[in-house]
Design a protein around this motif. Structure first.
Motif, PDB file in Angstrom:
ATOM      1  N   GLY D 142       8.306  -4.414  -3.020  1.00  8.87           N
ATOM      2  CA  GLY D 142       8.493  -4.564  -3.698  1.00  8.87           C
ATOM      3  C   GLY D 142       6.917  -5.794  -3.851  1.00  8.87           C
ATOM      4  N   SER D 143       6.332  -5.829  -2.583  1.00  4.12           N
ATOM      5  CA  SER D 143       5.449  -6.861  -2.781  1.00  4.12           C
ATOM      6  C   SER D 143       4.610  -6.010  -3.364  1.00  4.12           C
ATOM      7  CB  SER D 143       5.560  -8.208  -1.684  1.00  4.12           C
ATOM      8  OG  SER D 143       4.831  -7.004  -0.445  1.00  4.12           O
ATOM      9  N   LEU D 144       4.155  -4.728  -3.316  1.00  2.35           N
ATOM     10  CA  LEU D 144       2.847  -4.399  -2.575  1.00  2.35           C
ATOM     11  C   LEU D 144       2.696  -3.992  -4.286  1.00  2.35           C
ATOM     12  CD1 LEU D 144       0.861  -2.103  -2.153  1.00  2.35           C
ATOM     13  CD2 LEU D 144       2.609  -0.746  -1.664  1.00  2.35           C
ATOM     14  N   ALA D 145       3.963  -4.203  -5.039  1.00  4.23           N
ATOM     15  CA  ALA D 145       3.791  -3.092  -6.815  1.00  4.23           C
ATOM     16  C   ALA D 145       3.201  -4.501  -7.100  1.00  4.23           C
ATOM     17  CB  ALA D 145       5.253  -3.313  -6.770  1.00  4.23           C
ATOM     18  N   ALA D 146       2.893  -6.462  -6.521  1.00  4.53           N
ATOM     19  CA  ALA D 146       2.642  -7.046  -7.581  1.00  4.53           C
ATOM     20  C   ALA D 146       1.036  -7.337  -6.560  1.00  4.53           C
ATOM     21  CB  ALA D 146       3.412  -8.070  -7.132  1.00  4.53           C
ATOM     22  N   THR D 147       0.587  -6.460  -5.745  1.00  5.05           N
ATOM     23  CA  THR D 147      -0.652  -6.997  -4.978  1.00  5.05           C
ATOM     24  C   THR D 147      -1.578  -6.219  -6.167  1.00  5.05           C
ATOM     25  OG1 THR D 147      -0.034  -6.776  -2.883  1.00  5.05           O
ATOM     26  CG2 THR D 147      -2.035  -5.736  -2.845  1.00  5.05           C
ATOM     27  N   ALA D 148      -2.671  -5.912  -5.918  1.00  2.00           N
ATOM     28  CA  ALA D 148      -3.229  -5.148  -7.192  1.00  2.00           C
ATOM     29  C   ALA D 148      -4.341  -4.581  -6.593  1.00  2.00           C
ATOM     30  CB  ALA D 148      -4.426  -6.186  -8.152  1.00  2.00           C
ATOM     31  N   ASN D 149      -4.400  -4.242  -5.767  1.00  2.00           N
ATOM     32  CA  ASN D 149      -5.476  -3.637  -4.961  1.00  2.00           C
ATOM     33  C   ASN D 149      -5.868  -2.228  -4.812  1.00  2.00           C
ATOM     34  OD1 ASN D 149      -6.744  -2.448  -2.314  1.00  2.00           O
ATOM     35  ND2 ASN D 149      -8.223  -3.895  -2.409  1.00  2.00           N
ATOM     36  N   ARG D 150      -5.974  -1.064  -5.110  1.00  2.00           N
ATOM     37  CA  ARG D 150      -5.565   0.457  -5.819  1.00  2.00           C
ATOM     38  C   ARG D 150      -5.933   0.756  -4.599  1.00  2.00           C
ATOM     39  NH1 ARG D 150      -9.721   2.448  -9.892  1.00  2.00           N
ATOM     40  NH2 ARG D 150      -8.526   1.258 -11.478  1.00  2.00           N
ATOM     41  N   TYR D 151      -6.422   0.401  -3.012  1.00  2.00           N
ATOM     42  CA  TYR D 151      -6.639   1.268  -2.017  1.00  2.00           C
ATOM     43  C   TYR D 151      -4.769   1.171  -1.414  1.00  2.00           C
ATOM     44  CZ  TYR D 151      -7.875   2.510   3.176  1.00  2.00           C
ATOM     45  OH  TYR D 151      -8.541   3.110   4.382  1.00  2.00           O
ATOM     46  N   PHE D 152      -4.168  -0.555  -0.981  1.00  2.00           N
ATOM     47  CA  PHE D 152      -3.106  -0.452  -0.548  1.00  2.00           C
ATOM     48  C   PHE D 152      -2.213   0.523  -1.672  1.00  2.00           C
ATOM     49  CE2 PHE D 152      -5.043  -4.963   0.986  1.00  2.00           C
ATOM     50  CZ  PHE D 152      -5.383  -4.122   2.045  1.00  2.00           C
TER      51      PHE D 152
END
Lengths: 424, 424, 424, 424
Positions: D142-152
């Protein structure tokens, strides 16, 4: 190189199976441009229930064109549409006490299925839909999610969510089937729905074909169909019957489920509906379901096709009396009689079907492909379907003359025997 | 109560706007069953570029039907299809040095868009597609994700993922537009793609109409179209032009983008393609893109419609010389001349368009609705589009006689003046 | 009003079940601020396998704090971490010939599951994961999709895609179970995977608990676990065992599956791992799977918690010899002996479990709730779990003195008898 | 080979940057096992605002452990928790007239964000959330969807739906930024929300950091923050501030937004909250929002961590008077004074920050990596962040002695000069 080779997309398929150029067609025969005639057991993938160039229909269409009738009308009212609707009501709905409304969707089966899925989700405020193994419902993203075939699904390019597949309830177990279908599978499903810790929730709808055509001519048992209907009602889900390929008389009655004692909330029709093979699709929707639609929520350009209304009107006339349906029964008997010996002779062959859709399951796609190729050379158009293409599907025009039917069956049986021998 | 009231789905829409039953039609006129004639500025939502019941086409179709030609053929080869393809190659592709392949998809625009989206995702191994604000691309789940209108999207019942919408690059700013469209918007997008921490990645494709028809007759600027094309190439995305409503001569040239110096990877055609208003859809695909298709990956029953090939073949003949396109230009001038004064007189009116698709933006849906209703009463069929239905759209047959055009324009202008006065 | 009433979120839950303020705790006892003592059969939801305030651990932690050791170190190397890792290797991995790597994830079980799911998807390039009915794997969006409970899932607010739930394979059928679990269910699944027209494709992983704790103390049969492992290998999927609640000795061995002859690709540990109840989580990953990770792809702030390493190190010492595990066996026998009569006496009661996790299924959530409340009044902390909260779960510290265990069991049995009588 | 090399997962990262084994730590210093001391400008990625092994906290924790206080308590009430809550209310909430409730979530920042996203979706019955370019919010799905970094994002293995990224509104434009951020970007967004044909609908929430830490030390302008808050209110969306890395005094005030005149609906806290670097996370939620939670809908094992409550309680005492915050201001001035000359000297360097989080943007990740490596050799722990790792981030303990601060700054400046020269 022909324009087909030079300019047609790599995606073309049937023209690779039948590498000739067709020119004329009449009832159950197609003629290529060199004058060679083929008996047609394929009938436009189940569209041409009333034969190629059905004369009653072409005459009606020509007359309509000559009269200057409106040809294209979106969802406006036209006299052609009224005639069709009135006749449909009189011949199909009234005698069955069906209160269903008619929704004319974009003129493809996939559009009918997409509209039905939208509506079921709207009505129930749920997202998931249960479809069944080997089901085929179309190729646009919504209906493709309900289509089971891996090859087709693989072309989506995005995840196909919000549909899950349950085992289809075959009348007789398919050769080598391991899916554990049947009514027990529905009992298990009911158990999962009841358990609030199962991770599985009741769907918006159950979407099924009573006879899976593309899926390999798998005929649902009456017991299973009724169990699905019961389960749907119990959990507040709609029952959607996709009768696109096997409706319109194919199984010996207008709807494929006329003898099944089920009462679908939505019925999807297309293919044979336009009579002559011109596009048309329609959903029949119970009024209490239909009222969830707001005007124009699912539109499409080609919803008002007068040529299809006019020819389809003629098609409906075939259901005014029992003649055609009686013929279907007698022709179905001829077909079964011809093929049953193959079923008995070979453990690797199973004959399945209902009315005039019959599948000859020869256990491998290679074998079916060989049969299709040999039949073509011998003058018979036929195609394969099912998992890995292992089922040769017979779906001739309902109007095929007995002579053509028998001639085609002979080609098929002889070819099958030969191929079975070669691949033994 | 008529069968329409009793039995047609609640979803019906245009028949509520035009509450009569149409019977006959000819070129730019429709006649209801009471004999009342209407001038048609709607043309089947942009299908009937060559008029209702175009005689060249009906004659060709009647002749074809009488000859016993194959009517329905899936994607088999037929003589009718060959004629169409050869003519299309000769008249459209060759003169433009276009190497594109032809894919005949299911006979609806939505099917063309779905196929294009699938292919773009396949080719790029990416999932997201960029569409644009106010774009309309169809109603099946894949194309609906690209359609911007909230009302249509709301019927999906499931999330519409894998498409994002960017501001469309209008030639002239819409009345009250706040979206910040134009080339700068693409520059910002390029910045996001370049930044690996933006949360935004390059798409599989950019999907656009050069003139948004349903979206409110928004005309893209050449500068913006070229910037999209450049950005697509730069980031390895395909450029897909949905020319379904504004191709086939509507803007004064076969493709709507003929004067735009762009080179789309995929072009979607439908609507006018079948000439007479019978269904047909086709994608034009660059060979290097098309080769990603495997046979049969995107199928559909009604891909081989001879009636549409035959009538469409006649339609193509209109592009053999410049006559029709010259007429489009002169009629477009007449239309603009009639409407421009409204634009000048009222700050709340904007006139937009290209060739023979013109939008009269009257700022509110209520006003547009009143105009449409009044026009209908006065004998003019016209419809509204755009955000909240605020744009009255003129999209008459390209073959409309000047007399009918002028008569229709007069009705429209008078009605508009009246409604503007009433709602002032 | 206390600060809890005034300021704590409405989401608080256990504090509603046990409406006192706890102050002290020692081994299997908690004391509230009024000095009332409670026997603890809940043990921090399975965290406190070694008791509250385990003295060996508090002493080690105090010493560590006094020495000025690094407390927080992300994923840097520290002497505390090295000690833990070396001991884990020596005591757990080496004796089992396990080549697994250790990944220290964010210090919650859900983080371990999320990381495992990511890795399985990466390794297989597939998206779907199979979890099981009644499974519990966490509350963040990825792990929540694998959690079966409808109440938890309902809080997501978005669709939970890419995980499907299959029936869990219980050792003995649950009371009233209708899901049709067991090995047959896996056979059916295998059939679906093999059928390219089933609409079902092999997953990235099978994710399971060997004993479902939150799900109602459902113990998987050895036969079923092995069948899952076999199926996973066969279809190229990973086997992930979530041993978060029942690992660390709970079932009488370090891993809950030590006696199951399965070889998981990834094992998720948390809860008891930090010994004292301080947060820590770790995945054990086979090297050939682990190599798919690139540095830093799944991070988190609290991965290097020295207090948990130090206390966890002491926890590992409990596995250097067989003493504790022998005690678990003898205490488990005591527990079963006490509860078995209830199972025999009441058809509506079933006793299930393995080692020192035992479930008392009393058929309804209301009944279980009443038991929990009465036990609390009588000085026993215990909680319910399972579908509708119908199972009273016994999960005391492994180090509970026999006296406390027996006292607690007496309270529980007496209470149950009373509640059964009242609800008969 | 050490156990780290042999047994730790390939995903380990910081231990590759700092290839030593740390043993002791005190305030702003870490010591490796060879006795080498390092000044710490990294502070556990922003956790250790009050320094390593803060004596007030270790003493309090030791005392608590010795007293036998409850260590782990899920969400039960404990005396330790009450003390923390009362103090938090008194020191933080009351003085600001904040009515927010406290939700103790699983002890990681990602858990706080996941809970906030769930609640926002529940409250608004919408699915989409707007996050911002370069934002970092966690690694669970869920939070990863909000994280912008392409690598993550690339590690997710499934599509990250239901979050879209808009340009972050930096106080001063980043070097080479092309995203077109700022208030205009919000105006455009408002335009899209207003247009029912934009394809874009108002979100459930806007989720932002006021200073993006991992994203490259990007400081939002007050104007932009207020514009986001206004837009959120206008469209019925929540405003969620993720203050996990820059709250708890980092910017010179308890909350990073204390001087911004915004009033977030939900505030996520973690990292420094537990004082000593032990895990803890908390959401502050307005009562009218909090009431949408039902008990237990978002749970987690480690929500009641007494060690973190006890140490966190000491941390709060730093906010009882202005001493520490005054020190932050004076130390921030020292930091800026040291770094500003680099900004002025090099066009490829930009210095950004607020309070004691400062970013040294050196334009390329290679350069930043070289600086980090050289600093490490010279005895300074520092890390890089931002797009491509191009920003060296200074985030020392707030309690760092001026001497250490200046020594560290000298190492950094000297190293930067050297690296700039080498890469010129």
């Amino acid at each position: 190189m022909s324009v087909f080779d030079q300019r047609e997309s790599n995606i073309r398929a049937y023209c690779r199976v039948y590498p000739v150029v067709f020119d004329k067609a009449n009832n159950a025969r197609q003629t290529d441009e060199d004058g060679k005639e083929y008996i047609d057991f394929f009938a436009g993938a189940g569209v041409l229930n009333f034969g190629h160039n059905n004369e009653r229909m072409t005459n009606a269409v020509i007359e309509y064109l000559q009269s200057g009738g409106v040809i294209h009308a979106l969802d406006m009212k036209t006299t052609a549409k009224r005639k069709f609707m009135e006749r449909f009501e009189k011949i199909v709905l009234k005698p069955r006490n069906m209160s269903h409304k008619m929704q004319f969707v974009g003129p493809t089966g996939t559009n009918a299925v997409e509209a039905a899925m939208k509506l079921a989700r709207r009505v129930t405020a749920r997202q998931d839909i249960v479809a069944f193994t080997r089901g085929f419902h179309g190729m646009t993203l919504g209906s493709l999610a309900a289509t089971a075939n891996r090859y087709f699904r693989g072309a989506a390019g995005v995840p196909l969510n919000h549909v899950s597949h349950q085992p289809f309830g075959c009348e007789k177990p398919c050769l080598g089937c391991e899916a554990g279908c049947g009514v027990e599978s529905l009992e298990r499903l009911r158990g999962l729905y009841r358990d609030t810790s199962s991770g599985v929730t009741p769907p918006a709808a159950f979407l099924l074909e009573t006879v899976q055509a593309e899926g390999g001519v798998n005929v649902a048992s009456k017991e299973w169909l009724q169990a699905v209907a019961t389960l749907a009602k119990e959990v507040g889900a709609l029952l959607i019957v996709d009768d696109i390929q096997v409706g319109m008389g194919r199984t010996g009655s207008f709807f494929s489920f006329d003898d099944m004692d089920i009462d679908p909330d939505i019925i999807c029709l297309a293919k044979g509906l336009g009579g002559l093979g011109t596009p048309m699709a329609m959903n029949l929707i119970k009024p209490e379901v239909d009222e969830y639609w707001s005007p124009g929520e699912h539109t499409g350009t080609f919803r008002g096709q007068s040529i299809s209304f006019v020819a389809g009107n003629e098609a409906l006339s075939y259901f005014e009396d029992d003649d055609l349906m009686d013929e279907v029964k007698s022709k179905a008997a001829i077909m079964n009689q011809a093929l049953q010996p193959l079923d008995e002779q070979f453990t690797m062959i199973q004959v399945r079907g209902k009315g005039m859709i019959i599948g000859l399951d020869v256990s491998t796609g290679e074998r079916a492909k060989a049969i299709v190729e040999e039949c073509f050379k011998a003058g018979l158009l036929i195609a394969s379907c099912g998992t890995g293409g292992r089922v040769v599907k017979l779906i001739p025009p309902l109007t095929i003359p007995d002579e053509d039917l028998e001639k085609g069956l002979k080609i098929l049986v002889d070819t099958t025997l030969k191929v079975m021998e070669e691949t033994a």
